[in-house]
Design a protein around this motif. Sequence first.
Motif, PDB file in Angstrom:
ATOM      1  N   MET A   1     -11.539   1.400  -3.061  1.00  0.00           N
ATOM      2  CA  MET A   1     -13.003   1.241  -3.050  1.00  0.00           C
ATOM      3  C   MET A   1     -13.677   2.493  -2.486  1.00  0.00           C
ATOM      4  O   MET A   1     -14.707   2.925  -2.992  1.00  0.00           O
TER       5      MET A   1
ATOM      6  N   THR B   1      -4.982  -1.215   0.441  1.00  0.00           N
ATOM      7  CA  THR B   1      -5.102  -0.680  -0.921  1.00  0.00           C
ATOM      8  C   THR B   1      -6.517  -0.888  -1.458  1.00  0.00           C
ATOM      9  O   THR B   1      -7.122   0.038  -2.022  1.00  0.00           O
ATOM     10  N   VAL B   2      -7.041  -2.070  -1.255  1.00  0.00           N
ATOM     11  CA  VAL B   2      -8.393  -2.357  -1.755  1.00  0.00           C
ATOM     12  C   VAL B   2      -9.402  -1.433  -1.067  1.00  0.00           C
ATOM     13  O   VAL B   2     -10.275  -0.850  -1.719  1.00  0.00           O
ATOM     14  N   TRP B   3      -9.248  -1.246   0.235  1.00  0.00           N
ATOM     15  CA  TRP B   3     -10.172  -0.377   0.992  1.00  0.00           C
ATOM     16  C   TRP B   3     -10.118   1.056   0.481  1.00  0.00           C
ATOM     17  O   TRP B   3     -11.148   1.660   0.168  1.00  0.00           O
TER      18      TRP B   3
ATOM     19  N   GLU C   1      -2.098  -8.924  -2.864  1.00  0.00           N
ATOM     20  CA  GLU C   1      -2.558  -8.966  -1.457  1.00  0.00           C
ATOM     21  C   GLU C   1      -1.459  -8.574  -0.469  1.00  0.00           C
ATOM     22  O   GLU C   1      -1.718  -7.981   0.559  1.00  0.00           O
TER      23      GLU C   1
ATOM     24  N   VAL D   1     -10.926  -1.785  -8.598  1.00  0.00           N
ATOM     25  CA  VAL D   1      -9.764  -2.537  -8.103  1.00  0.00           C
ATOM     26  C   VAL D   1     -10.131  -4.007  -7.966  1.00  0.00           C
ATOM     27  O   VAL D   1     -11.229  -4.338  -7.556  1.00  0.00           O
ATOM     28  N   LYS D   2      -9.168  -4.860  -8.361  1.00  0.00           N
ATOM     29  CA  LYS D   2      -9.366  -6.295  -8.220  1.00  0.00           C
ATOM     30  C   LYS D   2      -8.199  -6.823  -7.386  1.00  0.00           C
ATOM     31  O   LYS D   2      -7.032  -6.496  -7.667  1.00  0.00           O
ATOM     32  N   LEU D   3      -8.506  -7.600  -6.378  1.00  0.00           N
ATOM     33  CA  LEU D   3      -7.462  -8.179  -5.519  1.00  0.00           C
ATOM     34  C   LEU D   3      -6.932  -9.454  -6.146  1.00  0.00           C
ATOM     35  O   LEU D   3      -7.715 -10.278  -6.630  1.00  0.00           O
TER      36      LEU D   3
ATOM     37  N   ALA E   1      -4.470  -5.256  -7.348  1.00  0.00           N
ATOM     38  CA  ALA E   1      -3.747  -5.064  -6.083  1.00  0.00           C
ATOM     39  C   ALA E   1      -3.235  -6.406  -5.575  1.00  0.00           C
ATOM     40  O   ALA E   1      -4.028  -7.319  -5.308  1.00  0.00           O
TER      41      ALA E   1
ATOM     42  N   ASN F   1       0.861  -1.194   0.000  1.00  0.00           N
ATOM     43  CA  ASN F   1       0.000   0.000   0.000  1.00  0.00           C
ATOM     44  C   ASN F   1       0.881   1.220   0.000  1.00  0.00           C
ATOM     45  O   ASN F   1       1.617   1.470   0.964  1.00  0.00           O
TER      46      ASN F   1
ATOM     47  N   GLY G   1      -1.973  -4.904   0.810  1.00  0.00           N
ATOM     48  CA  GLY G   1      -2.728  -4.778  -0.445  1.00  0.00           C
ATOM     49  C   GLY G   1      -4.195  -5.125  -0.226  1.00  0.00           C
ATOM     50  O   GLY G   1      -5.098  -4.358  -0.572  1.00  0.00           O
ATOM     51  N   ALA G   2      -4.420  -6.303   0.361  1.00  0.00           N
ATOM     52  CA  ALA G   2      -5.795  -6.801   0.542  1.00  0.00           C
ATOM     53  C   ALA G   2      -6.582  -5.902   1.489  1.00  0.00           C
ATOM     54  O   ALA G   2      -7.749  -5.591   1.244  1.00  0.00           O
TER      55      ALA G   2
END
Length: 345
Positions: free
Chosen positions: A205, A200-202, A189, A211-213, A187, A157, A196-197
């Motif tokens: 979003m 970054t995803v948070w 993980e 974004v796809k994990l 992203a 991140n 990442g999981a």
Amino acid sequence: MIKTVEYLDGKVRLIDQTRLPLEKVYVDCKTIDEVANAIKTMVVRGAPAIGVSAAMGVSLGAESIEADNFDTFYSQLEDQCLTLAKSRPTAVNLVWGIERMKCVARESKHLSICELKNKLKQESLDICKEDIESNMAMGNFGQTLISDGSTVLTHCNAGALATAGFGTALGVIRAAVNAGKRIQVLADETRPFLQGARLTVWELMEDKIPVKLITDNMSGFFMKNKKVDAVVVGADRIAANGDVANKIGTYMVAVLAQKHQIPFYVAAPISTIDLSISSGEKIPIEERSEDEVTSLNNKRITPEGATAAHPAFDITPNDLITAIITDRGIAKPQYTKSLKYLSKK
Ligand code: MRU
């Protein structure tokens, strides 16, 4: 915008990154040692956010000193900084933030102790503000490298949560989106801490950026199948020759990107460049507890007694890096020349 770090009356407030995204709670640090502990335990993490928090921690330390002359004040301030400086070894921004505060103290020795404390508080607020401005500048430079319709892969991140706001690698992505480009993010993980999981995803979003994990072992698959147009990552320290220390796994992504002829970009402020270190070999790599590897979200996933290795960072050699995006412009190889030029600009 997410407030990663904030200086309130007598305390430094940090969003607790060990608990995001499931819980949004804050940790209030009232002493320099509490800030050091928050950095060590990764309540706050990411090189620029560590630098900003450290500077605010120095100000908290200064506030607690009772001295009637500069020499006594400064020697106590230096002592207070020792534990903070050792809280994490790899991100150069930590020592950079502390040294900038100490330098301001030395330059202000003519002031009264009360004025000096106010000056240090203001300096830490300036460092925080400058970090956001530098991320915006980096974003503007970096987004020119990202085409409309791109899928960008990122590792760890390097977003608003890793800085005072906007982010470095995610700042480039945000700036591209703000410029009207349609961007999809993949992203990684980022085991074991899952920056990442979880982060970054948070963050993406929250900003409604697609974004796809993916798990860390999927990036080769997506690159080979022409599903990645560019990689953008952050950095914890960049040596004078352009070798980059970043989250463990970054090197693996860079090797794959070169194999598949995908541009690999690093985004970092000038404060992350350490011209005193000639190459990546000399960058200290943090070893963290093996418990973080043998467990997932504090739940043991290995047999009792299993051992694990945990280098928290790796070095990506300069020849795998297409360009380094800074707040003063884009550095291209030969990095020894271009980084020196931008650092002195
Ligand atoms: O261990 P962490 O989470 O502090 O590591 C963070 C990273 O490696 C980031 O990519 C780096 O600090 C750049 S953040 C803008």
